[in-house]
Design a protein around this motif. Structure first.
Motif, PDB file in Angstrom:
ATOM      1  N   ILE A  35      39.620  43.949  48.751  1.00  0.00           N
ATOM      2  CA  ILE A  35      40.081  43.213  47.380  1.00  0.00           C
ATOM      3  C   ILE A  35      38.501  42.717  47.161  1.00  0.00           C
ATOM      4  O   ILE A  35      37.862  42.054  47.787  1.00  0.00           O
ATOM      5  CB  ILE A  35      40.825  41.780  47.935  1.00  0.00           C
ATOM      6  N   LYS A  36      38.552  42.561  45.817  1.00  0.00           N
ATOM      7  CA  LYS A  36      37.270  42.179  44.954  1.00  0.00           C
ATOM      8  C   LYS A  36      37.555  41.266  43.969  1.00  0.00           C
ATOM      9  O   LYS A  36      38.705  41.727  43.294  1.00  0.00           O
ATOM     10  CB  LYS A  36      36.159  43.087  44.975  1.00  0.00           C
ATOM     11  N   ILE A  37      36.727  40.248  43.655  1.00  0.00           N
ATOM     12  CA  ILE A  37      36.792  39.567  42.567  1.00  0.00           C
ATOM     13  C   ILE A  37      35.940  39.750  41.624  1.00  0.00           C
ATOM     14  O   ILE A  37      34.746  39.789  41.727  1.00  0.00           O
ATOM     15  CB  ILE A  37      37.108  37.993  42.756  1.00  0.00           C
ATOM     16  N   VAL A  38      36.242  40.049  40.151  1.00  0.00           N
ATOM     17  CA  VAL A  38      35.058  40.237  39.215  1.00  0.00           C
ATOM     18  C   VAL A  38      35.169  39.052  38.215  1.00  0.00           C
ATOM     19  O   VAL A  38      36.089  39.045  37.480  1.00  0.00           O
ATOM     20  CB  VAL A  38      35.346  41.861  38.780  1.00  0.00           C
ATOM     21  N   LYS A  39      34.040  38.727  38.043  1.00  0.00           N
ATOM     22  CA  LYS A  39      33.744  37.394  37.124  1.00  0.00           C
ATOM     23  C   LYS A  39      33.508  37.954  35.827  1.00  0.00           C
ATOM     24  O   LYS A  39      33.230  39.020  35.496  1.00  0.00           O
ATOM     25  CB  LYS A  39      32.924  36.373  37.500  1.00  0.00           C
ATOM     26  N   PRO A  40      34.016  37.054  34.803  1.00  0.00           N
ATOM     27  CA  PRO A  40      33.579  37.624  33.139  1.00  0.00           C
ATOM     28  C   PRO A  40      32.465  38.195  33.077  1.00  0.00           C
ATOM     29  O   PRO A  40      32.121  39.058  32.105  1.00  0.00           O
ATOM     30  CB  PRO A  40      33.950  36.417  32.356  1.00  0.00           C
ATOM     31  N   ASP A  41      31.293  37.651  33.638  1.00  0.00           N
ATOM     32  CA  ASP A  41      29.969  38.231  33.461  1.00  0.00           C
ATOM     33  C   ASP A  41      29.613  39.258  34.242  1.00  0.00           C
ATOM     34  O   ASP A  41      28.458  39.845  34.223  1.00  0.00           O
ATOM     35  CB  ASP A  41      28.966  37.133  33.989  1.00  0.00           C
TER      36      ASP A  41
END
Length: 694
Positions: free
Chosen positions: A120-126
């Motif tokens: 699982i990974k989280i991708v920020k808007p930037d």
């Protein structure tokens, strides 16, 4: 020796650790670093900017391969999602994840044999990415013992959660797989791909429904590749009375070993399955012992079969034949197919005409649309054309009742003796009518002369047919149920093992006597909450619940009960007068939202049904009633109706209402007809009368 064992264990742990790290690296590289362009998207289409979340991409891959000389078969399955979270609701949903912990096994030389892996990974808007450390997850008990959950900190609107699950398993031969995939999900889907890569010896069959794309076949070396791509699919709508597997875009597929016999029509599979009853070796000594006890009473063959049905539904025989514990009969345990084999064996031995049927469920459709029989069930029909049906027993089921999901469906059958069905192999299951499934509620309202805000209510309820189950589970307790079977015919047996079960039943029944007060208290609170929900009010002094009939025996097939309670704030003061919201006493109605008024999908309901109410209001002395004319409504059509009539009889206002649905299915084009009487019922439910001071 110990040193050698410890060295072997330590070496194995190192091999496992190295194998896992190497596998993790390869899987992440494959499914993250080398993912297609759809898994690099950062924004949702403008049309879905107001959705809670958008699935930017999802992919399901199945890769099957034979081992050397086809002595084993390896399955690799990967499920990959990339989801854009657009509001606080979706952020809350994904702030805690439940998954199956990573696991890997190796053979003796350290080669990976099987695994399950989650990343699982989280991708920020930037574009910044943060991979989740799954070692912080804690075990849960919501699923298997391997299930784990973890909090996802610092998750915000606009973030993307990107995760995949990879599973590998090995077996001695290729499995048979059948599946149904609805293409609509909780959130809109920009891109979806389902792909199967299997050896050419494996058969792949699929069916697409209601606008779903077809699988495209390609070849690569010794493999066939089947790929389905679906794009820009809106979310699953939240609509009333829907069978998604009859109304939504869907693909159904079947993967079978080349050696297996494959039928295009599941009706042929059903006919093959029915042949198992030709080789029925069930032991029916217990049943014969029971019949011997009751057969001297001049009962017909049909009556005896019904008695056997009640016997197999009893706590003692649920334990004897199905290993279901006796103490909690209301838990509605699943009774296995053995039930049908037992009855079939008895009726064949004693030459009772009957038919065994396999019936598809309405919520998945007829045999020709199916790829497996998971939605089907067995039915028995005793006698010929005018016979009665027997379904898989549930705590309150009665001979002759048919589960509503099978009504109107065409069944495949086999008859015994064989001669009785030589000319037919199918039968359409009857459909129940609105009169058969009825609820009648009578409310007697009397005002407290010293406090006109209070109303004393006496209620009588009768439920019939498919309307019964809701009330039965509401008012009955395990103690009540055990007491229903406290009858001589269910406690007198010749076999010692049955006598032991009778003793166990007696012990549990006596034990339940000690818990009666607590069970009744919980039951009363349950009913109290139900009344408050249905009448949209608060009540007090709930008392005198009297169960006249449980509705679980053929001679008393209806559920009947009565009770009393007080509504403390039933009226509102208007000067010297009082306002009573009398419409609430037809109970909670289906109020449609603006979005629900328009519909492009057929209406699939459980069954035709009727709800009748009678409200009798004793007018307090010194008051008259105004607003009676507004209580007379009549809206009816081919699909149902709502009718109400009010009449003042001296000092008593009598209101009678009837709301009914004539069919279990309505086309989307005819939805406005249903809307008309649904809205009429809602309008009445908001009706008021004025108690005017003289």
């Amino acid at each position: 020796m110990k040193r050698g064992i410890l060295l072997f264990v330590f070496t194995s742990i190192l091999q496992l650790s190295f194998a896992q790290k190497d596998l993790e690296r390869k899987l992440k590289q494959m499914h993250w670093d080398n993912a297609g362009p759809e898994f690099r998207q950062m924004k949702a289409p403008d049309r879905w900017k107001n959705e809670s979340a958008v699935i930017l991409a999802t992919r399901i891959d199945y890769l099957g391969s034979f081992g050397r000389v086809r002595k084993s078969f390896t399955e690799n399955i990967v499920i990959h999602y990339r989801v854009l979270l657009q509001d606080k609701a979706s952020v809350r949903e994904y702030s805690e994840l439940t998954f199956n912990k990573n696991k890997i096994t190796t053979n003796l030389i350290g080669k990976t044999n099987a695994y399950s892996f989650v990343a699982i990974k989280i991708v920020k808007p930037d574009g910044k990415e943060k991979e989740m450390d799954l070692t912080s997850a804690v075990k849960t008990d919501i699923g298997s013992e391997k299930d784990s959950k973890m909090a996802v900190p610092d998750l915000d609107q606009g973030d993307i959660i990107d995760f995949f699950i990879a599973i590998q398993s090995k077996d001695s031969e290729a499995p048979n797989i059948t599946e149904s995939d609805l293409l609509e999900e909780k959130y809109p889907v920009v891109y979806k791909q389902i792909r199967f890569v299997v050896p050419r010896q494996i058969r792949f069959n699929s069916k697409s429904f209601r606008g779903a794309p077809e699988f495209i076949k390609n070849q690569q070396g010794k493999d066939n590749i089947y790929t389905l791509i679906d794009t820009m699919r809106g979310r699953a709508p939240e609509i009333l009375w829907d069978f998604p597997h009859r109304s939504s875009a869907e693909v159904r597929y079947k993967i079978t070993n080349g050696k297996a016999v494959v039928h295009e029509d599941e009706a042929l599979v059903a006919r093959d399955a029915l042949q198992n009853f030709d080789y029925n070796n069930q032991d029916i000594r217990y049943i014969e012992d029971f019949v011997h006890q009751i057969s001297g009473k001049g009962k017909s063959q049909s009556a005896i079969v019904k008695e056997i049905y009640y016997l197999l539904r009893s706590p003692i025989f649920q334990k004897a034949y199905f290993n279901i514990e006796q103490g909690s009969p209301m838990d509605n345990h699943y009774v296995s197919e053995r039930f049908f084999f037992l009855l079939n064996k008895y009726m064949k031995r004693y030459n009772i005409d009957h038919e065994i049927m396999i019936v598809p469920s309405r919520n998945y459709g007829p045999f020709c649309d199916l790829v497996n029989m998971s939605s089907c069930d067995l039915l028995l029909k005793v006698g010929k054309d005018s016979g009665f049906y027997l379904s898989r027993p549930t705590p309150f089921s009665i001979p002759g009742e048919i589960p509503y999901l099978f009504e109107g469906m065409e069944a495949v059958l086999a008859g015994y003796p064989k001669s009785i069905t030589s000319s037919r192999i199918n039968e359409q299951i009857p459909v129940s009518h609105k009169e058969s499934n009825l609820t009648y509620s009578r409310y007697n309202l009397c005002f407290d002369s010293s406090d006109l805000f209070k109303v004393k209510v006496k209620r009588d309820v009768t439920a019939k047919g498919n309307n019964k189950a809701y009330h039965q589970y509401l008012i009955f307790t395990n103690h009540d149920y055990l007491r229903e079977y406290d009858k001589p015919q269910y406690q007198s047996f010749s076999y010692s093992e049955l006598k032991a079960l009778v003793n166990e039943y007696s012990y549990l029944r006596e034990k339940s006597e000690q818990q009666t007060d607590q069970e009744n208290y919980e039951r009363d609170r349950r009913v109290e909450v139900d009344i408050e929900l249905e009448l949209d009010t608060k009540i007090s002094e709930y008392k005198n619940l009297t169960i006249k009939s449980a509705g679980m025996w053929e001679d008393m097939p209806d559920t009947e009960y009565s009770d009393e309670f007080i509504i403390d704030n039933a009226t509102k003061k208007a000067g010297k007068n009082y306002i009573l919201e009398v419409g609430k006493f037809i109970e909670k109605q289906t109020e449609l939202s603006e979005e629900q008024l328009q519909r492009d999908r057929d209406i699939h309901m459980g069954f035709a049904r009727t709800f009748n109410s009678e409200i009798m209001i004793l007018i307090p002395e010194g008051y008259i009633v105004e607003g009676i004319d507004n209580l007379n409504i009549n809206v009816s059509n081919a699909y149902g109706g709502f009718i109400s009539a009010a009449l003042l009889e001296q000092n008593k206002l009598v209101i009678k209402t009837s709301k009914y649905y004539t069919q279990n299915h309505c086309s989307a084009a005819d939805w406005p007809y249903m809307v008309s009487f649904l809205n009429a019922a809602v309008k009445f439910s908001k009706s008021r009368i004025l108690l005017k001071k003289l």
